[in-house]
Design a protein around this motif. Structure first.
Motif, mmCIF file in Angstrom:
data_model
loop_
_atom_site.group_PDB
_atom_site.id
_atom_site.type_symbol
_atom_site.label_atom_id
_atom_site.label_comp_id
_atom_site.label_asym_id
_atom_site.label_seq_id
_atom_site.Cartn_x
_atom_site.Cartn_y
_atom_site.Cartn_z
ATOM 1 N N PRO A 114 0.816 -1.229 0.000
ATOM 2 C CA PRO A 114 0.000 0.000 0.000
ATOM 3 C C PRO A 114 0.848 1.276 0.000
ATOM 4 N N ASP A 115 2.023 1.210 0.557
ATOM 5 C CA ASP A 115 2.847 2.420 0.549
ATOM 6 C C ASP A 115 3.623 2.554 -0.753
ATOM 7 N N ASN A 116 3.224 1.815 -1.774
ATOM 8 C CA ASN A 116 3.817 1.866 -3.100
ATOM 9 C C ASN A 116 5.222 1.271 -3.181
ATOM 10 N N THR A 117 5.679 0.623 -2.105
ATOM 11 C CA THR A 117 6.980 -0.043 -2.205
ATOM 12 C C THR A 117 6.779 -1.404 -2.857
ATOM 13 N N ILE A 118 7.836 -1.862 -3.551
ATOM 14 C CA ILE A 118 7.772 -3.132 -4.265
ATOM 15 C C ILE A 118 8.508 -4.189 -3.451
ATOM 16 N N LYS A 119 7.872 -5.336 -3.260
ATOM 17 C CA LYS A 119 8.465 -6.396 -2.458
ATOM 18 C C LYS A 119 8.475 -7.699 -3.270
ATOM 19 N N PRO A 120 9.287 -8.666 -2.822
ATOM 20 C CA PRO A 120 9.372 -9.917 -3.590
ATOM 21 C C PRO A 120 8.074 -10.732 -3.563
ATOM 22 N N TRP A 121 7.943 -11.549 -4.639
ATOM 23 C CA TRP A 121 6.841 -12.533 -4.657
ATOM 24 C C TRP A 121 7.398 -13.782 -5.310
ATOM 25 N N LEU A 122 7.218 -13.939 -6.594
ATOM 26 C CA LEU A 122 7.859 -15.088 -7.230
ATOM 27 C C LEU A 122 9.341 -14.811 -7.448
ATOM 28 N N ALA A 123 9.694 -13.526 -7.516
ATOM 29 C CA ALA A 123 11.108 -13.163 -7.559
ATOM 30 C C ALA A 123 11.552 -12.880 -6.128
ATOM 31 N N THR A 124 12.725 -13.341 -5.787
ATOM 32 C CA THR A 124 13.187 -13.122 -4.412
ATOM 33 C C THR A 124 13.954 -11.812 -4.305
ATOM 34 N N GLU A 125 14.698 -11.489 -5.346
ATOM 35 C CA GLU A 125 15.405 -10.205 -5.348
ATOM 36 C C GLU A 125 15.662 -9.800 -6.776
ATOM 37 N N TRP A 126 16.031 -8.529 -6.988
ATOM 38 C CA TRP A 126 16.277 -8.062 -8.350
ATOM 39 C C TRP A 126 17.254 -6.908 -8.341
ATOM 40 N N THR A 127 17.888 -6.726 -9.480
ATOM 41 C CA THR A 127 18.778 -5.571 -9.627
ATOM 42 C C THR A 127 18.412 -4.862 -10.920
ATOM 43 N N ILE A 128 18.607 -3.527 -10.894
ATOM 44 C CA ILE A 128 18.300 -2.734 -12.077
ATOM 45 C C ILE A 128 19.602 -2.183 -12.602
ATOM 46 N N SER A 129 19.828 -2.319 -13.888
ATOM 47 C CA SER A 129 21.056 -1.804 -14.466
ATOM 48 C C SER A 129 21.046 -0.290 -14.365
ATOM 49 N N PRO A 130 22.234 0.330 -14.327
ATOM 50 C CA PRO A 130 22.318 1.786 -14.118
ATOM 51 C C PRO A 130 21.571 2.567 -15.193
ATOM 52 N N ASP A 131 21.561 2.059 -16.424
ATOM 53 C CA ASP A 131 20.834 2.810 -17.450
ATOM 54 C C ASP A 131 19.341 2.568 -17.366
ATOM 55 N N GLY A 132 18.974 1.745 -16.408
ATOM 56 C CA GLY A 132 17.540 1.504 -16.193
ATOM 57 C C GLY A 132 16.915 0.670 -17.288
ATOM 58 N N LYS A 133 17.752 0.047 -18.140
ATOM 59 C CA LYS A 133 17.160 -0.666 -19.266
ATOM 60 C C LYS A 133 17.169 -2.180 -19.117
ATOM 61 N N SER A 134 17.770 -2.678 -18.033
ATOM 62 C CA SER A 134 17.603 -4.113 -17.806
ATOM 63 C C SER A 134 17.438 -4.430 -16.330
ATOM 64 N N TYR A 135 16.583 -5.424 -16.112
ATOM 65 C CA TYR A 135 16.216 -5.849 -14.765
ATOM 66 C C TYR A 135 16.586 -7.325 -14.647
ATOM 67 N N THR A 136 17.361 -7.647 -13.586
ATOM 68 C CA THR A 136 17.712 -9.056 -13.395
ATOM 69 C C THR A 136 17.031 -9.576 -12.142
#
Ligand SMILES: Nc1ncnc2c1ncn2[C@@H]1O[C@H](COP(=O)(O)OP(=O)(O)OP(=O)(O)O)[C@@H](O)[C@H]1O
Ligand SMILES: Nc1ncnc2c1ncn2[C@@H]1O[C@H](COP(=O)(O)OP(=O)(O)OP(=O)(O)O)[C@@H](O)[C@H]1O
Ligand SMILES: [Mg+2]
Ligand SMILES: [Mg+2]
Lengths: 298, 675, 527, 312
Positions: C67-89
């Motif tokens: 509800p506070d608009n934060t994103i939390k894990p579900w089927l993904a346990t963790e993720w990283t965003i590339s600095p250019d913001g164009k890829s998510y692992t």
């Protein structure tokens, strides 16, 4: 040669036994009372449709937003709706379009259906065969489907609703008319006229048609009601017309969600429809009785 | 002797929109065990009401017995509760109705309807009822009764149904049989069979019969006693012999004089009682008959006469005793026109010899396809008219007789080109009508018109009399509406109607008047030829006479030629110069009127003539002359079509169809063995 | 919950005080009446909110939004965003299986997202949500890298949406076009049966134990079964919960809210949906409404408060901005800024040269001042009634409103642009949704935007909003956008739709996700 | 008899095909584009649209589409829904039972109620019972079904909780909707039966029956009613055809599964195959019912049974 008989031998003839004489006096009075009441109701509704302003206390569009959902009584005889409009005024003004839908679609359907049926029955032969198959086909397609398709095709405008309802009524009228024409066609007086040398066309206008249309009129009285109802059904399905001044069917279908909290919103338009249909049908029955050839014969 | 049925001072009221209507007033009559009583009178005189009152059937028609009593075998039915009444109905008294086709429930088999009544009265179980019904059917002369039991009313002929109706009435062995015009809807040949049957059964079942009829001939044949009704009252009551010998009431006298018999004088005008029976709601004061009575005196319009005992019988006329003494009572009324008619007759003979043909019919046939299935393929044909040739001479009246279904009407319609002939030629004044274009036919129609059987059905009920009569003028003559109106008024006058009635509607007229309207329409265009198809059959005898007189009158004045179709042989004989007899689509005999009746050559004609009841109780005879019924026209017998019913038929008749051949001057017959 | 929740998001979930009092009893069947029929249960092809309510029970997403608009894990346990913001692992959970036994892994995820962008799939709204996505790379069995065409701040949030739920590749391949009728996911409930136009049944997935943080019950659901009944007629729907024929119904109309609130046997739960509130859009392509003054006149002439109060009887909150409260970037300062001012409206119209005619309608150059108001059918959330009131309100300033109600919005609005005013709303998790509505028309697109705006300045703001990583900056961008829209009277925000559920008091633990969709993991039925 | 039956069947088939053709034309002429409603217009490119259109054969000329469709129908393939690719035939078949049940139940109600009231009303002509029966009948035909349906729900489902308000499983769910539709039918049948009873009561054969000493009950119910039913049966036949229309509304109000539910959506979406499927179904029902009516004639009315020609 002297004919010393009273000419008004209306009672003569054995057919009499079947006729109006079997009515008892007292009972006749009761049903006559109903007919008078029906006539008055229809008259009142017609007046409403023609000059609603004379009868309605408020403009139908006036929204008393501070007085929404008021129950009947006080300043608003029949209460107010969810916009705060005066229900009585709405019903009075709504009569216009309701009557229009009813009358126009019955007229159109009756005219088209009647003409097809008359042609079919009178001309006969292959024309009859073709027309009747077409009517059969039209009959197999549910009226509401036709109505829906037309409303969907042409958009929900009053005229299109009328058109839709009229088209779906055509087969009924056509069939009844055809049956009538076929039976009148073989009546002795038509043969008599033929033996005089009357042309086919004239015979149709002079003899066949005038004797054929009265059941159609009775049918039309029923149709008048059902077309208002089909109109409201379309409105229920979300294909109705949104107008500043809604007709009864629309009022009814739009108010139905308030039935438990403000029963008056849709009950009164519903009663208006019911009363109107009821009255018109009573009058139609009366008309049928009055024009029943058996009775004329008596 | 104790009476089986004793009706005393019976009055019946009907509830109507306009209040109570008294349909019969102060009717008294009685029937002894084993007696046949005939109730006669003009249409609307209350015969049916009287008979229905006996069964209390008027209860269901808003009727009420207002006064009087009806005692049947000691019980007064007027006060019986409905359950006990039902026990009487069918069991003690049973009824036979006029239209056998309408009197059966169309959706139940004959058998179930007969057994139903046996079961209702608990006279046996299903099986017994069935056996009894079969026996009864066999007794009333129905062949293959077991089969008939399982058939539906529409699958039987009218004559057959009437027999079945009688069987049903007899099913519980009633003491009183009420028969309301049991033969009116039937052919003379069948009528004779049925009447014969009733007489046999009466003796066999030891019943009394209350027979209602408007045919004085039948009354003479059947009745022990006759009760004459007029406008809801009994006006005379006497034994059959007494009544026919010397009627005591002017109405009865009029009725008897209106009858045309097979030997009445053709050159005379028919006698008729002026006017018509009054409307129940506007009854005249005093004696109800006085407005029509030639002997009416002041008293008659003031006081209503009760039923007096006069000369060992009863009559409701103040002057009955005096009148019968008068010398002119027994004589037919003098007719001022008689002489001129005789002169006309001579003229006719002359023109007859000129032999100017109006119509020439050559080998005309009319087949109707019998439709079968959806695609309406015709598997077979009804041969309504089969290879008929004859001619109609200008100025004559050609009569056409024959049993129902013999093709008379069809022939008439083909003549007028209302239907196309399947084969053959119709020449109208030498012109082949079939070759004419539509316009030509319309033009020819001006010269040939038609008068119909049903005077009401043949006019548009929504049109005023002026429009109806003016219609042919509107179609054929470019008159202004004013001129047309004047013509119509003239025409109304010509047929004896008041020209001021021009704006009235058909339902405001009596049957006789309506037929006059039909005649006025037919003569509007001054046609040369008129087809009258059963034009007087639906009318009362006295009215019939009025119309026949009018038609003859017009014939003289306008030089008309008639084709007169009727099943009343007496009337045909009276009006026709020549007569054709039809049987199963064939013309079997043609002869001048007197000749035909005096020397019928075809066995069918003979039988037909022998079937006509004679209005003279002293000449009672064996009625039956032709057995069986007319075969189906879709599958007519081979050879002579009449051979199946002919007493003189031989093997030859079964194979070779006899041709129409002249046996004496102008007398043609199609028979191998003419009598 | 007793009473009407006015907070957004899953707030009521936190309020389920009763849930805590008794231990949830497992077992039982919940019948839940839906207002309309879902179109399909294939999340990638569905476009209807009502379908999402069912879809959410069958499918899980990679991430969850709180509800506070934060994103939390579900089927993904963790993720990283590339600095250019164009890829998510994403690193994926290893213990997850689809309901048909297919293992959940990187390949499955790749299959899912590729499926959406494959034109054969005829994907629906999911395509828009996934938009900058172009491809994915499987790093290892449980690691996947998603590549975007352009950076998108909204992307992660969008992945939490049910429409981007993960479907079973086996089933999707097997059923093809028919997958929507045989849905298989990894969710807490397994699809059982769909009786078209009657009901949809799902039963608990027994092996489920990967519930997200937003619910308490991480394991298998308490309920044995949920039957979603399809009950379009309001009266029938409300009646059946009152008489106990169903345990819960959705979309309670305002006029019934009071009665149900006072009914001791029922509880009323209301959750404001998040995204774009119900907003009337001017078509700025069409004269005279392309003139800002004309639009402002309408803005001033309308008394939206009255409209909302009259029709919704105080149960729907009024909307003030292009965004609804609770969504990221919502500008609360816009509240109460627009006041009805008929004098101002008249003045503006006078200035434009529209003069009142004899019938009270303004005219200019012989033309009447008309406003073509298009609305859809049926009368959902009384939107047609809004048109009726507006028609009356605008009449008083001399504007003739023609109302056209049509089923075929696609043609009238999106193809022909034949409207002056048309209302719409959207449930969404990120303000980036505004871009679809207000950005200048993409020349390739087959669909017109409702408002037909073409302002480079606004375009720039919207584009920035998509990529801006900094939270406050991003917030400012959207505030600007909102202000712009109000100031230029491009839109008339009307109401925020509260998703209202009436349920028997025996139903415990009903929660809602951040968009307002119900979650059934914690639901139990008190015996 | 067998021959006429075959002829009837052929004619019926022609009618069914005719209605399919007619509806095909109507729907074809409807404006709107099913393809647009199938794709998300926001993201669909023109190529995608063209592709899809091609895939569905919608880019072909009218007669080709027409020919293809009917070729399919001949092989029992009614195609797939354009909207969600559901195969049409199974879709129709799943919805048919509920509609048939509703139609049947409501017909039973209207026949029973209608005939009963009609007979009573005719027997007691112009008495209060007649007036009451006629008013009830008129009420039946003058109330919109959605209105009477909701009223029934409010009373019998919510207030009294006797019957469920919705659903299509089991007999209990059938009662209220069947009643709603049944009232309408009853209204028509009351009028019909009353009129024909009045005609029959005045037929001469009724007098014969009374003269035989039959009880009034036997006269009315064994004889008069059977005769009066003949014209009434025709109306019942036509009315069942009309019921389809009623089901659209009633099935929505009572949330029943049924063909009526599909029609409206399908037409709106120009989903031709589905519309055609529904039309096919309703045409078959109509034709079958009227065939049944004709057959039932031969049971009620021996005049028809024994005569070879059938009225068309
Ligand atoms: N149900 C009725 N209500 C009112 N008047 C009736 C009724 N039935 C018969 N009448 C009238 O009673 C009179 C006598 O009728 P009834 O049927 O007895 O005549 P009828 O002598 O049998 O004539 P017909 O030879 O034509 O059969 C007629 O004027 C008729 O109009
Ligand atoms: N239009 C028709 N179609 C088929 N058959 C017909 C038609 N008109 C007459 N018939 C048949 O032709 C035969 C002769 O009928 P028609 O009416 O000429 O007899 P009719 O001698 O005038 O009898 P009636 O004395 O009963 O009037 C009958 O069997 C009749 O059923
Ligand atoms: Mg009589
Ligand atoms: Mg004849």
């Amino acid at each position: 040669m002297k004919e010393v008989i009273s000419v008004k031998t209306v009672w003569q003839g054995r057919k009499l036994e079947r006729g109006s004489l079997t009515k008892s006096v007292k009972q006749a009075a009761v049903s006559e009372l109903f007919v008078i009441a029906a006539a008055l109701i229809v008259l009142f509704i017609v007046i409403c449709a023609i000059v609603p302003g004379w009868i309605a206390p408020y403009a139908p569009t006036q929204m008393f937003t501070d007085r929404i959902l008021q129950p009947p009584g006080g300043g608003h005889w029949l209460g107010t709706d969810y916009f705060g409009r005066d229900v009585f005024s709405l019903v009075v003004y709504g009569s216009r379009d309701s009557l229009f839908i009813g009358v126009a679609s019955v007229l159109a359907g009756g005219l088209i259906g009647g003409t097809l049926g008359a042609l079919s029955g009178y001309v006969g032969g292959w024309l009859d065969a073709v027309l009747m198959r077409f009517i059969d086909i039209l009959m197999t397609i549910p009226g509401i489907l036709l109505a829906l398709a037309i409303a969907a095709a042409l958009g929900p405008h009053l005229f299109n609703i009328v058109f839709a309802v009229a088209v779906s009524a055509v087969p009924g009228y056509a069939r009844v008319m055809r049956g009538q024409i076929m039976s009148i066609k073989n009546r002795p007086f038509v043969m008599a006229s033929r033996s005089i040398g009357t042309s086919r066309l004239r015979m149709f206008w002079w003899h066949v048609l005038p004797n054929a249309w009265s059941p159609l009129l009775v049918m039309a009285t029923i149709g008048l009601g059902s077309s208002i109802l089909i109109g409201s059904g379309l409105s229920f399905l979300g294909l109705g017309v949104i107008k500043e001044i809604p007709d009864w069917g629309t009022l009814l279908s739009q108010g139905r969600g308030y039935l438990t909290v403000a029963w008056w919103i849709c009950t009164f338009p519903g009663m208006a429809i019911t009363l109107f249909v009821l009255s018109v049908n009573l009058l139609g029955d009366q008309f049928r009785d009055a024009t029943d050839p058996k009775k004329i014969r008596g | 002797m104790t009476q089986l049925l004793e009706i005393q001072h019976l009055s019946v009221d009907f509830k109507t929109k306009n209040g109570l209507l008294r349909a019969i007033t102060d009717v008294s009559l009685h029937i002894q065990p084993g007696e046949t009583v005939c109730l006669v009178g003009e249409s609307g005189s209350g015969k049916t009401i009287t008979s229905k009152s006996v069964m209390r059937l008027i209860d269901d028609e808003n009727g009420k017995i207002a006064e009087g009593s009806i005692v049947l075998g000691g019980t007064d039915v007027t006060v019986l509760p409905s359950k006990e009444l039902r026990a009487l109905r069918g069991k003690k008294m049973a009824m036979v109705f006029q239209e056998p086709m309408a009197a059966f429930d169309p959706v139940f088999t004959i058998g179930s309807q007969i057994t139903e009544s046996i079961l209702e009265h608990k006279l046996g179980n299903k099986e017994q009822a069935w056996t009894r019904a079969v026996q009864l059917l066999r007794r009333v002369g129905i062949p293959e009764p077991e089969l008939r039991m399982k058939q539906y009313p529409n699958e039987l002929s009218g004559g057959m149904l009437q027999r079945a109706m009688i069987a049903m009435a007899l099913s519980c062995g009633p003491e009183l049989l009420i028969a309301d015009e049991p033969t009116t809807a039937l052919d003379v040949t069948i009528q004779a069979q049925i009447l014969q049957l009733l007489q046999e059964l009466k003796a066999e079942f030891n019943m009394s019969i209350l027979l209602i009829t408007h045919d004085m001939g039948i009354a003479a044949e059947m009745a022990d006693r006759i009760v004459v009704m007029y406008a809801g009252q009994v006006v005379e009551q006497a034994t059959a012999h007494q009544l026919f010998e010397q009627p005591h009431h002017p109405y009865t006298r009029g009725l008897l004089q209106s009858i045309t018999t097979l030997d009445s004088d053709r050159s005379r005008k028919l006698f008729s009682i002026d006017g018509s029976i009054p409307n129940l709601s506007e009854l005249p004061s005093g004696c109800r008959f006085h407005p029509r009575c030639p002997y009416a005196a002041d008293r008659c319009s003031k006081d209503s006469p009760p039923l007096f005992d006069v000369n060992g019988r009863q009559s409701a006329c103040w002057y009955a005793a005096d009148l019968v003494q008068r010398s002119d009572w027994k004589q037919p009324e003098a007719d001022s026109k008689a002489e001129t008619i005789l002169i006309q007759e001579e003229d006719k003979e002359e023109s007859f010899s000129l032999k100017e043909r109006m119509f020439e019919v050559e080998g005309v046939s009319k087949y109707y396809p019998v439709k079968k299935g959806l695609l309406h393929r015709s598997a077979s044909f009804i041969r309504a008219v089969d290879d008929v040739s004859f001619s109609i001479v200008k100025g004559e009246t050609f009569g056409l007789v024959g049993e129902s279904g013999s093709g008379k009407s069809t022939l008439g319609r083909v003549l007028l080109q209302l239907e196309k002939a399947t084969a053959g030629k119709v020449l109208f004044q030498g012109q082949d009508l079939a070759k004419l274009e539509t316009a030509g036919i319309q033009e020819a129609r001006k010269h040939m018109q038609m008068i119909f059987q049903d005077p009401y059905g043949s006019v548009n009920p929504r049109w005023s009399v002026g429009d109806i009569i003016g219609e042919p003028l509107r179609v054929h003559e470019p008159l202004s509406s004013g001129e047309r109106r004047r013509r119509v008024e003239e025409l109304l006058g010509a047929v004896g109607l008041n020209p001021s009635w021009i704006d009235r509607y058909p339902h405001e007229f009596s049957g006789g008047q309506r037929q006059r309207i039909g005649i006025a329409r037919a003569i509007a265009l001054n046609p040369q030829f008129i087809l009258a198809d059963e034009a007087v059959s639906a009318l009362d005898v006295s009215v019939q006479a009025q119309i026949v007189n009018l038609m003859q009158d017009l014939q003289e004045r306008l030089g008309l030629t008639y084709l007169f179709i009727a099943h009343g042989l007496n009337i045909v004989r009276h009006i026709s110069d020549r007569i054709g007899v039809m049987y199963l689509g064939k013309l079997v005999e043609i002869a001048p009127s007197e000749e035909l009746f005096r020397h019928p050559a075809h066995h069918y004609t003979k039988g037909l003539l022998a079937s006509v009841p004679i209005a003279d109780p002293s000449r009672k005879r064996e009625l039956i002359s032709i057995q069986g019924e007319i075969p189906s026209p879709s599958n007519p017998p081979a050879g002579c079509r009449f051979h199946t019913r002919c007493p003189a038929a031989t093997a030859r008749c079964k194979e070779i169809q006899p041709e129409l051949s002249e046996i004496s001057d102008g007398h043609w017959v199609a028979c191998h063995y003419p009598a | 919950v007793n009473g009407v929740g006015t907070n957004s998001g899953a707030a009521p979930a936190g309020n389920t005080a009763e849930a805590g009092t008794a231990k949830p009893a497992p077992g039982g069947e919940l019948s839940y009446a839906l207002a309309t029929s879902p179109d399909t249960l294939d999340p990638h092809r569905s476009g209807l909110a009502v379908a999402v309510r069912v879809i959410r029970t069958i499918y899980d997403s990679l991430v969850v939004q709180l509800p506070d608009n934060t994103i939390k894990p579900w089927l993904a346990t963790e993720w990283t965003i590339s600095p250019d913001g164009k890829s998510y692992t994403f690193k994926l959970r290893k213990d997850v299986k689809f309901q048909d036994g297919t293992p959940f892994n990187a390949e499955a995820v790749k299959f899912n997202y590729d499926r959406i962008i494959n034109p054969e799939t005829k994907a629906g709204n999911s395509l828009a949500l996934l938009r900058p996505y172009i491809s994915s790379e499987i790093i290892d069995e449980y690691t996947i890298k998603l590549n975007l065409e352009t950076p998108s701040t909204a992307f992660l949030g969008n992945l939490s949406q049910a429409l981007l739920g993960i479907v079973s590749p086996t089933a999707a391949k097997q059923y093809g076009d028919d997958f929507g009728r045989h849905p298989v996911g990894t969710g807490p409930f397994t699809f059982v049966k769909w009786n078209e136009n009657a009901d949809i049944q799902v039963a608990k997935s027994p092996e489920y134990n990967w519930a997200p943080q937003i619910v308490d019950n991480k394991g298998q659901a308490y309920l044995d079964k949920i039957t979603f009944k399809i009950v379009p007629e309001e009266a029938t729907r409300i009646g059946s919960v009152q008489s106990g024929q169903v345990l819960a119904v959705e979309t309670v109309p305002p006029q019934n809210v009071l009665a149900l609130k006072n009914d001791p046997k029922t509880q009323l739960i209301q959750v404001n949906t998040v995204g774009l509130p119900y907003t009337l859009f001017f078509n700025t392509r069409r004269a005279p409404w392309n003139d800002v003054k004309a639009r402002q006149a309408v803005q001033a002439a309308l008394d939206v408060d009255t409209i909302v109060k009259t029709l919704y009887l105080g149960t729907y909150p009024r909307a003030w901005s292009a965004l609804s409260p609770g969504i990221f970037g919502y500008d609360a300062s816009l509240e109460n800024t627009i006041k009805p001012d008929v004098a101002k409206a008249n003045k503006l119209l006078d200035e434009l040269g529209w003069v009142k005619g004899a019938d009270g309608i303004r005219e200019k150059d012989g033309k009447k001042l008309t406003l073509h108001y298009v609305d859809g059918s049926p009368n959902r959330e009384k939107r047609n009634d809004i048109a009726v009131i507006i028609q009356q309100q605008l009449k008083s300033v001399g504007i003739a409103v023609e109302v056209e109600i049509t089923k075929d919005i696609a043609t009238v609005v999106y193809k022909n642009g034949a409207h002056d005013l048309y209302g719409n709303s959207q449930v969404n998790s990120d303000p980036d949704a505004l871009r679809n509505f207000y950005h200048t028309q993409d020349p390739k697109a087959t669909k017109l935007t409702i408002a037909g705006l073409a302002d480079p300045e606004l375009d720039k703001l919207l584009e920035q909003g998509t990529v801006e990583q900094d939270v406050t900056k991003r917030q400012d961008i959207y505030k600007k956008v909102q202000r712009y829209l109000n100031d230029n009277a491009v839109i008339l925000p009307i109401y925020v739709f509260p998703y209202t559920v009436a349920a028997s008091r025996t139903v415990k633990g009903l929660k809602f996700d951040s968009l307002g969709y119900p979650l059934f993991n914690d639901v139990s039925i008190q015996k | 008899m067998a021959k006429t039956l075959i002829e009837r069947l052929i004619a019926s088939l022609l009618v069914v095909v005719g209605s399919l053709v007619l509806v095909f034309c109507i729907i074809y002429l409807l404006p709107g584009d099913p393809v647009l409603s199938m794709l998300d217009p926001a993201s669909a490119t023109p190529e995608m649209i063209a592709n899809l259109r091609h895939q569905l054969g919608l880019d072909q000329p009218f007669y080709v589409q027409f020919g293809k469709y009917f070729a399919g129908v001949l092989q029992g393939d009614f195609g797939k829904s354009l909207i969600n690719s559901d195969p049409v035939l199974p879709k129709i078949l799943t919805h048919v039972p509920a509609t048939l049940a509703l139609t049947l139940a409501s017909t039973v109600i209207s026949v029973v109620v209608g005939v009963l009231l009609g007979v009573l009303s005719a027997i007691h002509r112009n008495r209060w019972i007649d007036i009451a029966a006629r008013l009830v009948g008129l009420f039946g035909i003058s109330m919109p079904t959605f209105w009477s349906g909701i009223l029934l729900i409010l009373i019998f489902s919510i207030q009294l909780n006797w019957f469920p308000a919705m659903g299509s499983e089991g007999v209990a769910t059938l009662i209220l909707p069947a009643l709603t539709l049944g009232i309408v039918g009853a209204g028509f049948i009351v009028r019909m039966v009353r009129n024909s009873m009045l005609e029959v009561i005045h037929e001469p054969f009724i007098v014969t029956l009374r003269a035989k000493g039959l009880s009034e009950k036997a006269v009315m119910y064994r004889h008069a009613l059977r005769n009066a039913l003949i014209p009434a049966v025709t109306i019942i036949g036509i009315h069942i055809g009309d019921l389809m229309a009623g089901t659209v509304v009633v099935e929505t109000v009572f949330s029943r599964q049924g063909v009526g539910r599909i029609i409206a959506d399908a037409i709106m979406a120009k989903d031709l195959p589905v519309v055609q499927g529904v039309v096919f179904f309703s045409a078959v029902v109509y034709v079958a019912v009227n065939l049944l009516v004709d057959i039932s004639y031969t049971f009620i009315d021996p005049r028809v049974r024994r005569s070879s020609s059938t009225p068309s």
